[in-house]
Structures are given as C-alpha cells and as structure tokens.
Write a protein that holds these residues in place. Structure first.
Motif, PDB file in Angstrom:
ATOM      1  N   ARG A 104       7.511   1.501   3.440  1.00 55.64           N
ATOM      2  CA  ARG A 104       7.417   2.921   3.797  1.00 55.64           C
ATOM      3  C   ARG A 104       8.793   3.405   4.231  1.00 55.64           C
ATOM      4  O   ARG A 104       9.724   2.620   4.387  1.00 55.64           O
ATOM      5  N   LEU A 107       9.708   5.990   9.656  1.00 57.21           N
ATOM      6  CA  LEU A 107       8.610   5.392  10.423  1.00 57.21           C
ATOM      7  C   LEU A 107       9.029   4.093  11.123  1.00 57.21           C
ATOM      8  O   LEU A 107       8.194   3.402  11.711  1.00 57.21           O
ATOM      9  N   TYR A 134      -2.997   8.297  14.136  1.00 53.40           N
ATOM     10  CA  TYR A 134      -2.276   7.676  13.019  1.00 53.40           C
ATOM     11  C   TYR A 134      -2.020   6.198  13.311  1.00 53.40           C
ATOM     12  O   TYR A 134      -2.294   5.329  12.477  1.00 53.40           O
ATOM     13  N   ARG A 136       0.841  -1.206   0.000  1.00 54.59           N
ATOM     14  CA  ARG A 136       0.000   0.000   0.000  1.00 54.59           C
ATOM     15  C   ARG A 136       0.867   1.243   0.000  1.00 54.59           C
ATOM     16  O   ARG A 136       2.030   1.235   0.381  1.00 54.59           O
ATOM     17  N   ALA A 185       0.209   5.197   1.391  1.00 54.08           N
ATOM     18  CA  ALA A 185      -0.776   5.823   2.279  1.00 54.08           C
ATOM     19  C   ALA A 185      -0.453   7.294   2.550  1.00 54.08           C
ATOM     20  O   ALA A 185      -0.062   7.665   3.651  1.00 54.08           O
ATOM     21  N   PRO A 186      -0.606   8.146   1.555  1.00 54.61           N
ATOM     22  CA  PRO A 186      -0.278   9.565   1.759  1.00 54.61           C
ATOM     23  C   PRO A 186      -1.393  10.346   2.468  1.00 54.61           C
ATOM     24  O   PRO A 186      -2.553   9.946   2.431  1.00 54.61           O
ATOM     25  N   SER A 187      -1.003  11.441   3.078  1.00 54.21           N
ATOM     26  CA  SER A 187      -1.975  12.374   3.659  1.00 54.21           C
ATOM     27  C   SER A 187      -2.146  13.544   2.701  1.00 54.21           C
ATOM     28  O   SER A 187      -1.145  14.105   2.248  1.00 54.21           O
ATOM     29  N   GLU A 231      -4.857   9.095   3.912  1.00 56.03           N
ATOM     30  CA  GLU A 231      -4.805   9.224   5.375  1.00 56.03           C
ATOM     31  C   GLU A 231      -5.226  10.642   5.758  1.00 56.03           C
ATOM     32  O   GLU A 231      -4.411  11.538   5.932  1.00 56.03           O
ATOM     33  N   VAL A 261      -3.731   3.182  11.081  1.00 54.36           N
ATOM     34  CA  VAL A 261      -2.853   2.420  10.173  1.00 54.36           C
ATOM     35  C   VAL A 261      -2.980   0.919  10.416  1.00 54.36           C
ATOM     36  O   VAL A 261      -3.062   0.116   9.482  1.00 54.36           O
TER      37      VAL A 261
HETATM   38  N1  GLU Z   1       0.476   8.743   6.017  1.00 47.32           N
HETATM   39  C1  GLU Z   1       1.859   8.596   6.328  1.00 47.32           C
HETATM   40  C2  GLU Z   1       2.669   9.664   5.637  1.00 47.32           C
HETATM   41  O1  GLU Z   1       2.155  10.402   4.829  1.00 47.32           O
HETATM   42  C3  GLU Z   1       2.429   7.239   5.941  1.00 47.32           C
HETATM   43  C4  GLU Z   1       1.768   6.128   6.625  1.00 47.32           C
HETATM   44  C5  GLU Z   1       2.490   4.804   6.628  1.00 47.32           C
HETATM   45  O2  GLU Z   1       3.217   4.473   5.672  1.00 47.32           O
HETATM   46  O3  GLU Z   1       2.282   4.069   7.579  1.00 47.32           O
HETATM   47  O4  GLU Z   1       3.846   9.790   5.912  1.00 47.32           O
END
Ligand code: GLU
Length: 278
Positions: free
Chosen positions: A211, A215, A193, A8, A10-12, A39, A197
């Motif tokens: 990712r 993180l 978050y 996946r 998962a951008p904000s 997100e 997630v």
């Molecule tokens: N939404 C997060 C971001 O923009 C990433 C989330 C993830 O990969 O767990 O950095």
C-alpha cells in the motif's frame, strides 16, 4: 511476475479509482495472489456505483481476484468480536474535534500535534468506563495500557521497500506522542479503519500488505492491534505515491486522473501502466 505472497487491494468506494489506485492494485498483483476488499464501513460516503466502477476498472486493467470480493459492510460481527476482546484496554470518548482542539491549545503555542488520524488525542476521557458509554461515543484504545498488557517498550516492523534491512520502531513514548489513543470504533460505524483492516487482513490470509507510503505511520497501529489480538503480522511494502504534475498526491476528487477518464479517451491498459511508471 506474481510472487508467492497473498496480497490485497483495499479501496473505498467513495469515488472513481485514479492512477494512484491503478498503481497500488498492479503492485499488489505483481507480488502475489491478490484479494480485493471493498472498504465501505463509512456508509454515508460510499456509493454502489463507485463499487461497480471498481470491479469494472480493475477487470479492464486485466486484474483478477477471488470472487466475491470481501465487503467490510458484511463484517460487523467480526469487528465487534475483536472490539469485545480489546474491551479491557479501551474507553468511551465523547470529545468532538472542537473539544480536542481546545484541550490541546491550552498548553500549546503554534501548530497542534497531529498524527496519522489528525490531532493527537489528549486523553480527556481516558478515565471513563466502558459501562458508562453513550451510544454516540467513540471507543478508543488506551495505548499506554496496551503497551503494559503486551509487556513491550516499543512496536516495530520491517518494510520491503523502505530500509528493508532494519526494523522501523516506535518506542512507547514516541507512539503516545506521535499517534496517541487511536479510535477503534467510530460514531455509528461499530469499527474503525484500523480495527477493520487488521481483522480483515488476517481473515483473508494476507501475507504481504502492499500500500501507499501515506499509510506508513498507520502500520505501527496495525502491528500493535495484531499483537493484542494474537493475529499474525504480515510483511509490509509501502510503495511510492503517484503525484500530479504539481507534485501533489492524487485524491478521489481528481476526476481528471480517474482510470475511467483515460479509458473514455481511448487509452489502453498498457498506456495506464506506462503512465504510472510500470
Ligand atoms: N482503504 C484504504 C484506502 O483507500 C487503503 C487501506 C489499506 O491499504 O490498508 O486508502
């Protein structure tokens, strides 16, 4: 070439996607069938035009994903159900950043202890009962109680990119000192978050989370929540970060590095791949 995993991106939607996002999305797509997840739990910072730009820039890069993309703003009931399940291990917290700073400063000289979410919470509200929660409290996980409930002395996972042959482990004491009682529900959001997630990776059937390395420490939190919620732990691959010429990690405010900016200047998707070293 895509592998067999479900991955996946998962951008904000709080800004334009930049080269770091391009690298992250292309990495997810290279390892499997990739899902897109928007997100957008932080409604105050997310904008519809940035969400539209995400779809557009990813399609321009040549990526495809099952439609419609999952949007976290549609998923509050799932987060609330997870939060209710974790209720015996949580407590309401009314401390603001200034309170936390003051509580940490008292016994401490110099730099205050910080983890993936900022200052390590000193546990001031840990004795409070959920039944006495105020509407603007946050909800925290009591990490010590969580370790007890799991009958575990440590939490760990393997990473496909970083020392793939060994477990990355945090003992209970290291988790408490380096991460602390994490927030599961932020003020006015009904989730955080970390909780969102974990619930969503399971709901999307993600088997490989790709990712950024930034993180990595958060993954210990996610593995703990998966254990507590009886959810499967996917494989993890924390990839390198794309940096600017000064070696600083790109951020949303770096509009000069936005995919959109290179598109406007006539770059092709192949140019963008090259710029991120693919
Ligand atoms: N939404 C997060 C971001 O923009 C990433 C989330 C993830 O990969 O767990 O950095």
């Amino acid at each position: 070439m895509a592998g067999g995993a479900v991955t996946r991106f998962a951008p904000s939607p709080t800004g334009l996607l930049h080269l770091g996002h391009a690298f992250s999305a292309l990495t997810a797509a290279a390892h499997g069938r990739f899902h897109l997840r928007i997100e957008d739990i932080d409604r105050a910072r997310c904008k519809p035009e940035f969400e539209a730009a995400i779809y557009d820039d990813l399609a321009w890069l040549g990526l495809d994903w099952p439609r419609p993309a999952m949007r976290q703003s549609d998923r509050l009931p799932a987060y609330q159900a997870a939060l209710a399940r974790l209720a015996p291990l949580t407590y309401p917290c009314r401390c603001r950043r200034g309170d936390i700073r003051a509580a940490l400063s008292a016994p401490q000289e110099g730099a205050l202890p910080a983890g993936p979410d900022g200052l390590i919470y000193p546990g001031t509200c840990r004795h409070r009962d959920l039944r006495d929660a105020d509407p603007d409290d946050v909800i925290r996980l009591d990490v010590g109680r969580a370790f007890d409930a799991l009958h575990l002395g440590s939490i760990g996972f393997r990473d496909r990119a970083i020392l793939p042959d060994c477990d990355h482990v945090l003992t209970r004491a290291q988790f408490l000192d380096g991460i602390g009682d994490v927030i599961l529900s932020r003020r006015g959001m009904g989730t955080s978050y970390h909780l969102a997630v974990v619930v969503d990776d399971a709901a999307q059937g993600v088997t490989l989370v790709t990712r950024g390395k930034d993180l990595f420490d958060s993954t210990f939190i996610h593995v703990m929540l998966q254990r507590l919620l009886d959810l499967p732990t996917p494989a993890y691959l924390h990839h390198r970060l794309i940096r600017d010429d000064a070696g600083i990690r790109l951020a949303k405010r770096d509009d000069a590095r936005a995919i959109r900016h290179y598109r406007d200047k006539g770059a092709t998707p192949a140019d963008v791949r090259r710029m991120v070293g693919l």
